[in-house]
Design a protein around this motif. Structure first.
Motif, PDB file in Angstrom:
ATOM      1  N   PHE A  20      13.164  63.599  29.741  1.00  0.00           N
ATOM      2  CA  PHE A  20      13.051  62.678  28.608  1.00  0.00           C
ATOM      3  C   PHE A  20      14.173  61.636  28.642  1.00  0.00           C
ATOM      4  N   ASN A  21      15.398  62.064  28.920  1.00  0.00           N
ATOM      5  CA  ASN A  21      16.528  61.141  28.923  1.00  0.00           C
ATOM      6  C   ASN A  21      16.540  60.210  30.133  1.00  0.00           C
ATOM      7  N   ASP A  22      15.808  60.583  31.188  1.00  0.00           N
ATOM      8  CA  ASP A  22      15.666  59.696  32.346  1.00  0.00           C
ATOM      9  C   ASP A  22      14.613  58.622  32.109  1.00  0.00           C
ATOM     10  N   ALA A  23      13.795  58.807  31.069  1.00  0.00           N
ATOM     11  CA  ALA A  23      12.636  57.942  30.834  1.00  0.00           C
ATOM     12  C   ALA A  23      13.021  56.717  30.008  1.00  0.00           C
ATOM     13  N   GLY A  24      13.584  55.718  30.644  1.00  0.00           N
ATOM     14  CA  GLY A  24      14.052  54.553  29.909  1.00  0.00           C
ATOM     15  C   GLY A  24      13.069  53.402  29.808  1.00  0.00           C
ATOM     16  N   PHE A  25      11.879  53.554  30.400  1.00  0.00           N
ATOM     17  CA  PHE A  25      10.909  52.446  30.421  1.00  0.00           C
ATOM     18  C   PHE A  25       9.811  52.679  29.393  1.00  0.00           C
ATOM     19  N   SER A  26       9.593  51.692  28.516  1.00  0.00           N
ATOM     20  CA  SER A  26       8.515  51.766  27.534  1.00  0.00           C
ATOM     21  C   SER A  26       7.605  50.555  27.697  1.00  0.00           C
ATOM     22  N   PHE A  27       6.359  50.685  27.250  1.00  0.00           N
ATOM     23  CA  PHE A  27       5.382  49.623  27.477  1.00  0.00           C
ATOM     24  C   PHE A  27       4.236  49.734  26.480  1.00  0.00           C
ATOM     25  N   THR A 115      22.115  49.663  25.421  1.00  0.00           N
ATOM     26  CA  THR A 115      23.495  49.474  24.986  1.00  0.00           C
ATOM     27  C   THR A 115      24.064  48.183  25.555  1.00  0.00           C
ATOM     28  N   ASP A 116      25.269  47.834  25.109  1.00  0.00           N
ATOM     29  CA  ASP A 116      25.908  46.596  25.561  1.00  0.00           C
ATOM     30  C   ASP A 116      26.164  46.587  27.069  1.00  0.00           C
ATOM     31  N   ASP A 117      26.350  47.769  27.652  1.00  0.00           N
ATOM     32  CA  ASP A 117      26.626  47.819  29.093  1.00  0.00           C
ATOM     33  C   ASP A 117      25.350  47.930  29.930  1.00  0.00           C
ATOM     34  N   GLY A 118      24.183  47.799  29.275  1.00  0.00           N
ATOM     35  CA  GLY A 118      22.922  47.806  30.002  1.00  0.00           C
ATOM     36  C   GLY A 118      22.291  49.167  30.177  1.00  0.00           C
ATOM     37  N   THR A 119      22.937  50.213  29.665  1.00  0.00           N
ATOM     38  CA  THR A 119      22.374  51.556  29.744  1.00  0.00           C
ATOM     39  C   THR A 119      21.270  51.722  28.694  1.00  0.00           C
ATOM     40  N   THR A 120      20.189  52.384  29.067  1.00  0.00           N
ATOM     41  CA  THR A 120      19.100  52.650  28.122  1.00  0.00           C
ATOM     42  C   THR A 120      19.209  54.072  27.602  1.00  0.00           C
ATOM     43  N   ASN A 121      19.365  54.209  26.301  1.00  0.00           N
ATOM     44  CA  ASN A 121      19.396  55.523  25.660  1.00  0.00           C
ATOM     45  C   ASN A 121      18.027  55.835  25.066  1.00  0.00           C
ATOM     46  N   VAL A 122      17.627  57.072  25.163  1.00  0.00           N
ATOM     47  CA  VAL A 122      16.333  57.491  24.644  1.00  0.00           C
ATOM     48  C   VAL A 122      16.559  58.522  23.548  1.00  0.00           C
ATOM     49  N   SER A 123      15.865  58.359  22.429  1.00  0.00           N
ATOM     50  CA  SER A 123      16.005  59.297  21.312  1.00  0.00           C
ATOM     51  C   SER A 123      14.637  59.529  20.688  1.00  0.00           C
ATOM     52  N   GLU A 169       8.970  52.166  38.674  1.00  0.00           N
ATOM     53  CA  GLU A 169      10.016  51.923  37.673  1.00  0.00           C
ATOM     54  C   GLU A 169      11.274  52.765  37.871  1.00  0.00           C
ATOM     55  N   TYR A 170      11.109  53.956  38.439  1.00  0.00           N
ATOM     56  CA  TYR A 170      12.241  54.879  38.539  1.00  0.00           C
ATOM     57  C   TYR A 170      12.537  55.207  39.993  1.00  0.00           C
ATOM     58  N   GLU A 171      13.802  55.239  40.321  1.00  0.00           N
ATOM     59  CA  GLU A 171      14.207  55.688  41.653  1.00  0.00           C
ATOM     60  C   GLU A 171      14.766  57.102  41.525  1.00  0.00           C
ATOM     61  N   ILE A 172      13.883  58.027  41.210  1.00  0.00           N
ATOM     62  CA  ILE A 172      14.286  59.402  40.937  1.00  0.00           C
ATOM     63  C   ILE A 172      13.475  60.327  41.829  1.00  0.00           C
ATOM     64  N   PRO A 173      14.141  61.166  42.628  1.00  0.00           N
ATOM     65  CA  PRO A 173      13.404  62.153  43.435  1.00  0.00           C
ATOM     66  C   PRO A 173      12.642  63.119  42.519  1.00  0.00           C
ATOM     67  N   ILE A 174      11.352  63.164  42.673  1.00  0.00           N
ATOM     68  CA  ILE A 174      10.526  63.962  41.771  1.00  0.00           C
ATOM     69  C   ILE A 174      10.839  65.452  41.880  1.00  0.00           C
TER      70      ILE A 174
END
Length: 207
Positions: A20-27, A115-123, A169-174
């Protein structure tokens, strides 16, 4: 109005905190202003609503002019943060009145914030927060593990459009989600003991 015109609630999806916290893309899937906003899971699924169960370990009123409650909820893989204010009165009341630690079930909407530093937080913006028992929490872990492994198994399917989107969208090893999912199931007995110990310590301190 026909039954086809009546809006229906989206099915709440399950995911562990680490995904969930890795999921920063919404559409959105249409240009309609009222179209639902989806969070894209890295394992290849869209979620307009989520359902989670974990240990509520901390609550805090972080509002300035009005009450705005933040809850920290931990599952075997990481931490969810939920926020409830005047537009979620029932959930806010639960966070105000609950005493951690406690197992809670939460249904709500995923929200992303850059956030200001470009990090995407998910809640999560909770629709409901309910106290549950250890058996219910354990069942959620097992069922969420099954759903996660199902998504991973279907990730390479040619017709899986959300997996293709997640791959772009994600560069995450599944495979890392296989490891965290297996660890989550293996940790069930240990985490139950931790809550019981924390509850016992809290009781002792109040005596």
């Amino acid at each position: 109005m026909s039954t086809e015109d009546i809006p229906t609630r989206e099915v709440a999806k399950r995911a562990f905190a680490t995904e969930f916290n890795d999921a920063g893309f919404s559409f959105k899937e249409s240009d309609d202003e009222r179209a639902p906003v989806y969070l894209l899971f890295p394992t290849g699924a869209k979620a307009n609503r989520v359902f989670l169960i974990g240990t509520l370990t901390e609550t805090e009123d972080v509002g300035e002019d009005n009450e705005y409650w933040r809850g920290r909820i931990v599952d075997p893989t990481g931490t969810f943060f939920v926020y409830a204010g005047q537009y979620q009165p029932e959930a806010a009341q639960e966070l105000r009145e609950l005493t951690p630690p406690a197992y809670v079930a939460v249904s709500g909407k995923p929200r992303t914030f850059e956030t200001d530093d470009g990090t995407t937080n998910v809640s999560v913006r909770p629709e409901s927060i309910t106290v549950v028992d250890a058996t219910t929490r354990d069942r959620w872990v097992v069922e969420t593990a099954e759903r996660t492994l199902d998504r991973i198994a279907a990730f390479e399917d040619e017709g899986n459009e959300y997996a293709r989107m997640a791959n772009d969208e994600y560069e995450i090893p599944i495979d890392q989600y296989i490891e965290s999912t297996v660890s989550a199931v293996e940790s069930l007995d240990e985490s139950t003991d931790e809550l019981n110990t924390a509850s016992t310590e809290g009781t002792a301190q109040n005596l």
